[in-house]
Motif scaffolding. Structure first.
Motif, mmCIF file in Angstrom:
data_model
loop_
_atom_site.group_PDB
_atom_site.id
_atom_site.type_symbol
_atom_site.label_atom_id
_atom_site.label_comp_id
_atom_site.label_asym_id
_atom_site.label_seq_id
_atom_site.Cartn_x
_atom_site.Cartn_y
_atom_site.Cartn_z
ATOM 1 N N ASN A 1 23.243 80.738 16.717
ATOM 2 C CA ASN A 1 24.242 79.898 17.387
ATOM 3 C C ASN A 1 23.538 78.784 18.171
ATOM 4 O O ASN A 1 22.297 78.647 18.102
ATOM 5 C CB ASN A 1 25.188 80.748 18.265
ATOM 6 C CG ASN A 1 24.510 81.276 19.523
ATOM 7 O OD1 ASN A 1 23.345 80.962 19.791
ATOM 8 N ND2 ASN A 1 25.238 82.081 20.286
ATOM 9 N N SER A 2 24.311 77.997 18.901
ATOM 10 C CA SER A 2 23.692 76.832 19.568
ATOM 11 C C SER A 2 22.717 77.250 20.675
ATOM 12 O O SER A 2 21.888 76.459 21.122
ATOM 13 C CB SER A 2 24.792 75.928 20.144
ATOM 14 O OG SER A 2 25.600 76.692 21.024
ATOM 15 N N ASN A 3 22.803 78.513 21.129
ATOM 16 C CA ASN A 3 21.819 79.022 22.100
ATOM 17 C C ASN A 3 20.580 79.601 21.429
ATOM 18 O O ASN A 3 19.716 80.152 22.100
ATOM 19 C CB ASN A 3 22.453 80.139 22.957
ATOM 20 C CG ASN A 3 23.705 79.688 23.660
ATOM 21 O OD1 ASN A 3 23.769 78.573 24.155
ATOM 22 N ND2 ASN A 3 24.723 80.559 23.692
ATOM 23 N N GLY A 4 20.538 79.518 20.106
ATOM 24 C CA GLY A 4 19.394 80.087 19.386
ATOM 25 C C GLY A 4 19.491 81.600 19.232
ATOM 26 O O GLY A 4 18.505 82.271 18.915
ATOM 27 N N VAL A 5 20.680 82.154 19.453
ATOM 28 C CA VAL A 5 20.860 83.608 19.341
ATOM 29 C C VAL A 5 21.316 83.950 17.918
ATOM 30 O O VAL A 5 22.133 83.235 17.325
ATOM 31 C CB VAL A 5 21.883 84.105 20.387
ATOM 32 C CG1 VAL A 5 22.162 85.598 20.211
ATOM 33 C CG2 VAL A 5 21.371 83.827 21.794
ATOM 34 N N ILE A 6 20.764 85.055 17.396
ATOM 35 C CA ILE A 6 21.048 85.465 16.013
ATOM 36 C C ILE A 6 22.507 85.903 15.858
ATOM 37 O O ILE A 6 22.946 86.841 16.521
ATOM 38 C CB ILE A 6 20.124 86.640 15.598
ATOM 39 C CG1 ILE A 6 18.649 86.197 15.627
ATOM 40 C CG2 ILE A 6 20.508 87.189 14.220
ATOM 41 C CD1 ILE A 6 17.655 87.345 15.539
ATOM 42 N N MET A 7 23.221 85.228 14.973
ATOM 43 C CA MET A 7 24.601 85.622 14.660
ATOM 44 C C MET A 7 24.644 86.465 13.382
ATOM 45 O O MET A 7 25.581 87.222 13.155
ATOM 46 C CB MET A 7 25.485 84.376 14.497
ATOM 47 C CG MET A 7 25.665 83.541 15.758
ATOM 48 S SD MET A 7 26.650 84.400 17.025
ATOM 49 C CE MET A 7 25.347 84.920 18.169
ATOM 50 N N SER A 8 23.615 86.302 12.562
ATOM 51 C CA SER A 8 23.584 87.003 11.282
ATOM 52 C C SER A 8 22.170 86.912 10.715
ATOM 53 O O SER A 8 21.560 85.840 10.759
ATOM 54 C CB SER A 8 24.569 86.318 10.328
ATOM 55 O OG SER A 8 24.458 86.851 9.039
ATOM 56 N N THR A 9 21.660 88.021 10.208
ATOM 57 C CA THR A 9 20.360 87.950 9.530
ATOM 58 C C THR A 9 20.239 89.083 8.516
ATOM 59 O O THR A 9 20.944 90.088 8.602
ATOM 60 C CB THR A 9 19.174 87.967 10.525
ATOM 61 O OG1 THR A 9 17.963 87.650 9.829
ATOM 62 C CG2 THR A 9 19.002 89.327 11.189
ATOM 63 N N THR A 10 19.361 88.865 7.558
ATOM 64 C CA THR A 10 19.073 89.873 6.533
ATOM 65 C C THR A 10 17.572 90.123 6.560
ATOM 66 O O THR A 10 16.791 89.180 6.701
ATOM 67 C CB THR A 10 19.486 89.382 5.135
ATOM 68 O OG1 THR A 10 20.810 88.870 5.214
ATOM 69 C CG2 THR A 10 19.456 90.512 4.117
ATOM 70 N N VAL A 11 17.192 91.374 6.445
ATOM 71 C CA VAL A 11 15.808 91.762 6.711
ATOM 72 C C VAL A 11 15.295 92.680 5.619
ATOM 73 O O VAL A 11 16.062 93.503 5.099
ATOM 74 C CB VAL A 11 15.747 92.479 8.086
ATOM 75 C CG1 VAL A 11 14.344 92.990 8.384
ATOM 76 C CG2 VAL A 11 16.233 91.548 9.198
ATOM 77 N N SER A 12 14.012 92.539 5.276
ATOM 78 C CA SER A 12 13.400 93.523 4.388
ATOM 79 C C SER A 12 12.254 94.220 5.111
ATOM 80 O O SER A 12 11.549 93.612 5.914
ATOM 81 C CB SER A 12 12.920 92.870 3.096
ATOM 82 O OG SER A 12 11.658 92.290 3.261
ATOM 83 N N ILE A 13 12.105 95.484 4.816
ATOM 84 C CA ILE A 13 11.120 96.341 5.477
ATOM 85 C C ILE A 13 10.371 97.098 4.392
ATOM 86 O O ILE A 13 10.979 97.534 3.412
ATOM 87 C CB ILE A 13 11.825 97.343 6.426
ATOM 88 C CG1 ILE A 13 12.677 96.576 7.452
ATOM 89 C CG2 ILE A 13 10.831 98.244 7.124
ATOM 90 C CD1 ILE A 13 13.441 97.483 8.415
#
Lengths: 361, 361
Positions: free
Chosen positions: B218-230
């Motif tokens: 978002n405009s504050n640089g906060v994660i609204m959505s992400t996809t991750v591999s481990i």
């Protein structure tokens, strides 16, 4: 009635295990009939005919050429190893035979383009052998997926396709040989994941494809298992899939939208022949204090009169009959669908080969 | 009986929405009682007491300090924004209060280590507020997962946790503010995905973590959505997860083993309070001609007398009572579990911040 009077006459090139299922599908399809089978030797083709209790009217040839030279054959089904697709699909098209081609369609999109071009030039229909597209469940899922109020925008897609073959598979099967089906688990199981993901995205090609650093190759360098991420930059949509010969049977697809989501566990081969289901939720939220949900997932069950592979043959033959009757030209939509899958398949392979570098499409 | 005579007395720091659920859980738990609540103002705390019909015996404080200074309080539940966890959890431990801390536990593992150290030095119990660990369904899934004949080795794990909050959430909620809950959807929804994935791997830390290039800030640089591999290199196991404030409600976990697989759709908050289920298959194969499967997925349903959050409180209080009665020391297993999640959370954040670079752990 007309269907049954003038069925499309099929010839089959090769006696792969999957050909047994398609023989039965041709038999079940009301507008199709099996006219000829072939193998590299008459003996093997005869064995196949006996094993599958084929009618004595079915011609048994000891070479693929003989099928193509049989003027009674309207269409061929080609379940040969991928490395032989270019040669035999192009030859078939040149002999004016309509082409139902097993997946993966080709060794790369360049080869597939030559096949599609040959089909177009010769006015014959092309379709790949992905059966699940033809199940009425797929159409119902698409209907829900396309509903802006129920589903909204596609945010994320996950798919897995895996099975553990018997030990001898890893020694002998063409899907473990670099020179036959060099895509291995990616071309076999992964083809379906790629297809399902692209289907959910209306066949829009992604921006990037990345094989995650967890690929297992066999001693021939063939993919036994890999995990892949796919990204559509403009839409902000992401997909991941896992295809493997090393994990228990799965055929999962989950599609998450902004307003709804669905999950199917038996996409490629439904648990049962006569009906199939998927789970769908839309507008779910939590009850006060987050003690539970305002709904549970809804099981949507779809009954089908014919198994999906017979519906595939029926649709293919419907198109062939349209061409034969000069009512219409070949439907190039099916070739286009195969092509998007092949482009993504090639990109995954390139990413695996480069040690998990991101490939831009 | 003994439980009900000498319940663990809880104080709550802050009146977050989630505190309403935990108030009820403390009430439902036979070995626990709510002694005090607090907010930064007495008025807000009083409002909370009224809204939740709390007993008049519950003390209402206008500062967190007063709870910590109340010698009748045995344990505190801390649902404050993550940026305040270090200060208040350490202070609580120093005042010999046992600490039930809302997730994500801290801004980074360095902070969490200081919290865990304070708890250990002061002989108090630590546990984070992840409720699903305490549902009997989780234990049943673990039993199957640990069976080498039914499940085999873990090959792949997929999880998603998503919901679409109302528009005002994106303006006002602490989970959209960099200085309050700076992990955003990763710390909220993603914490559960990470926990579920590590749970399936017996809390073994992975080799690498990579945020895929599809993160929405978002405009504050906060994660609204992400996809991750481990990735666990030694085991060849891979996991992917999707956490999001931008997609419809999901709480999925699929674990694929070499011999079995399971799928759960409501991990974090079960659809219903009194029972929960998951789908399990083992030894699945296809019938002749691949016309279907030899089985459909089995629904395993588990009934529970208390909701999972009450089971969490009950387990926490059981440990606290053990310490109070000098029968045992704090159980450090729960802190260890939180710590593995925090390590992976930090790695995901580092990968997001670096533009999707792979982070080695």
């Amino acid at each position: 009635m007309d269907d049954e009077k003038n069925p499309v006459r099929f010839g089959i090139l090769g006696c792969a295990e999957i050909a047994r299922k398609v023989c039965r599908a041709i038999d079940l399809s009301p507008n199709s009939i099996l006219h000829a089978i072939s193998s590299r030797s008459t003996g093997k083709a005869k064995q196949f005919a006996i094993k599958n209790s084929l009618s004595e009217l079915v011609k048994v040839y000891g070479s693929y050429e003989e099928v193509l030279d049989d003027s009674s054959v309207d269409a061929v089904y080609i379940p040969l190893p991928t490395s032989l697709h270019l040669k035999w699909a192009v030859l078939a098209a040149e002999k004016k035979k309509h082409v139902l081609l097993e997946k993966p369609t080709a060794l790369d999109v360049g080869e597939l383009d030559r096949i599609l071009e040959a089909c177009e030039c010769n006015g014959v229909q092309f379709m790949d052998g992905s059966m699940w597209y033809h199940h009425p469940r797929t159409a119902r899922m698409k209907e829900l997926l396309s509903d802006p109020n129920l589903f909204g925008e596609v945010r994320m897609i996950y798919s897995s396709s895996s099975f553990v073959p018997p030990p001898e598979f890893f020694e002998n099967n063409i899907r473990t040989k670099a020179d036959l089906d060099g895509f291995g688990a990616l071309g076999d199981a992964g083809w379906y994941c790629i297809g399902a993901i692209l289907w959910a995205m209306n066949y829009k090609l992604p921006t990037t494809v990345t094989a995650l650093p967890a690929t297992t190759l066999n001693s021939n360098g063939v993919i036994m298992s890999t995990t892949v991420s796919i990204h559509w930059e403009q839409e902000g949509t992401v997909a991941t899939f896992y295809c493997s010969f090393l994990a228990h049977e799965t055929m999962d697809v989950s599609v998450l939208g902004s307003k709804g989501s669905f999950h199917v566990e038996d996409l490629i081969i439904p648990y049962e022949e006569s009906s199939a289901s998927f789970n769908f939720t839309s507008g779910a939220s939590f009850v006060d204090l987050h003690l539970g949900w305002n709904m549970t997932e809804q099981e949507v069950r779809i009954h089908n009169e014919l198994p999906q592979e017979a519906l595939m043959v029926k649709e293919f033959s419907r198109l062939v009959k349209g061409i034969k009757d000069s009512r219409m030209g070949p439907d190039t939509r099916w070739g286009g669908i195969s092509r998007t899958s092949q482009v993504v398949l090639d990109a995954v392979k390139a990413s695996v080969d480069s040690g998990s570098k991101t490939v831009y499409i």
